[in-house]
Write a protein that holds these residues in place. Structure first.
Motif, PDB file in Angstrom:
ATOM      1  N   UNK A   1       9.613 -11.010  -9.621  1.00 48.72           N
ATOM      2  CA  UNK A   1      10.035 -10.529  -8.307  1.00 48.72           C
ATOM      3  C   UNK A   1       9.471  -9.159  -7.958  1.00 48.72           C
ATOM      4  N   UNK A   2       8.647  -8.617  -8.878  1.00 46.87           N
ATOM      5  CA  UNK A   2       8.010  -7.346  -8.597  1.00 46.87           C
ATOM      6  C   UNK A   2       8.795  -6.117  -9.000  1.00 46.87           C
TER       7      UNK A   2
ATOM      8  N   UNK B   1       2.813   6.913 -15.035  1.00 44.09           N
ATOM      9  CA  UNK B   1       2.186   5.599 -15.107  1.00 44.09           C
ATOM     10  C   UNK B   1       2.737   4.707 -14.002  1.00 44.09           C
ATOM     11  N   UNK B   2       1.903   3.787 -13.527  1.00 42.17           N
ATOM     12  CA  UNK B   2       2.328   2.825 -12.520  1.00 42.17           C
ATOM     13  C   UNK B   2       1.807   1.441 -12.891  1.00 42.17           C
ATOM     14  N   UNK B   3       2.715   0.478 -12.940  1.00 39.70           N
ATOM     15  CA  UNK B   3       2.324  -0.906 -13.195  1.00 39.70           C
ATOM     16  C   UNK B   3       2.251  -1.632 -11.856  1.00 39.70           C
ATOM     17  N   UNK B   4       1.238  -2.474 -11.710  1.00 39.91           N
ATOM     18  CA  UNK B   4       1.077  -3.227 -10.469  1.00 39.91           C
ATOM     19  C   UNK B   4       0.391  -4.548 -10.790  1.00 39.91           C
TER      20      UNK B   4
ATOM     21  N   UNK C   1      -4.156 -10.553 -12.232  1.00 36.16           N
ATOM     22  CA  UNK C   1      -4.388  -9.355 -13.034  1.00 36.16           C
ATOM     23  C   UNK C   1      -3.228  -8.388 -12.858  1.00 36.16           C
ATOM     24  N   UNK C   2      -2.834  -7.792 -13.962  1.00 33.09           N
ATOM     25  CA  UNK C   2      -1.808  -6.748 -13.951  1.00 33.09           C
ATOM     26  C   UNK C   2      -2.476  -5.454 -14.391  1.00 33.09           C
ATOM     27  N   UNK C   3      -2.149  -4.386 -13.705  1.00 31.25           N
ATOM     28  CA  UNK C   3      -2.776  -3.096 -13.968  1.00 31.25           C
ATOM     29  C   UNK C   3      -1.754  -2.094 -14.498  1.00 31.25           C
TER      30      UNK C   3
END
Length: 115
Positions: free
Chosen positions: A54-55, A67-70, A77-79
């Motif tokens: 769900x983000x 840090x930022x996850x996206x 792809x996950x960054x």
């Protein structure tokens, strides 16, 4: 076959930035959660950041605000954007996906923060 492949690691100076990528061989929505872990020499593997289907994102206290996850569902792809890096961030970073009761790990990518 489900595969997670990390990239983007390397050597960076303190206060620098890096962006790690985790490319999945299947749709990322197959996973309940995708996370980044890291393991420094002689240390246990620790959770750095995660993002749910769900983000919803969560971060370890040590990386919060840096840090930022996206994710990009178009490329599966996950960054992990890492800013203001410190020597203590030096570790092998692993991508992890959980699908039901199954766990999937990437091979890891080395991040070294040093002047």
């Amino acid at each position: 076959q489900v595969q997670l492949v990390e990239s983007g690691g390397g050597l960076v100076q303190p206060r620098g930035s890096l962006r790690l990528s985790c490319a999945a061989s299947v749709t990322i929505f197959r996973f309940n959660t995708i996370a980044w872990y890291r393991q420094a020499p002689g240390e246990q593997r620790e959770l750095v950041a995660s993002i749910t289907t769900y983000g919803r994102a969560m971060y370890a206290d040590s990386v919060k605000d840096r840090f930022t996850i996206s994710r990009d569902s178009a490329t599966n792809t996950v960054y992990l954007q890492m800013n203001s890096l410190k020597s203590g961030d030096t570790a092998v970073y692993y991508c992890h996906g959980r699908s039901g009761t199954l766990d999937y790990w990437g091979q890891g990518t080395q991040v070294t923060v040093s002047s």
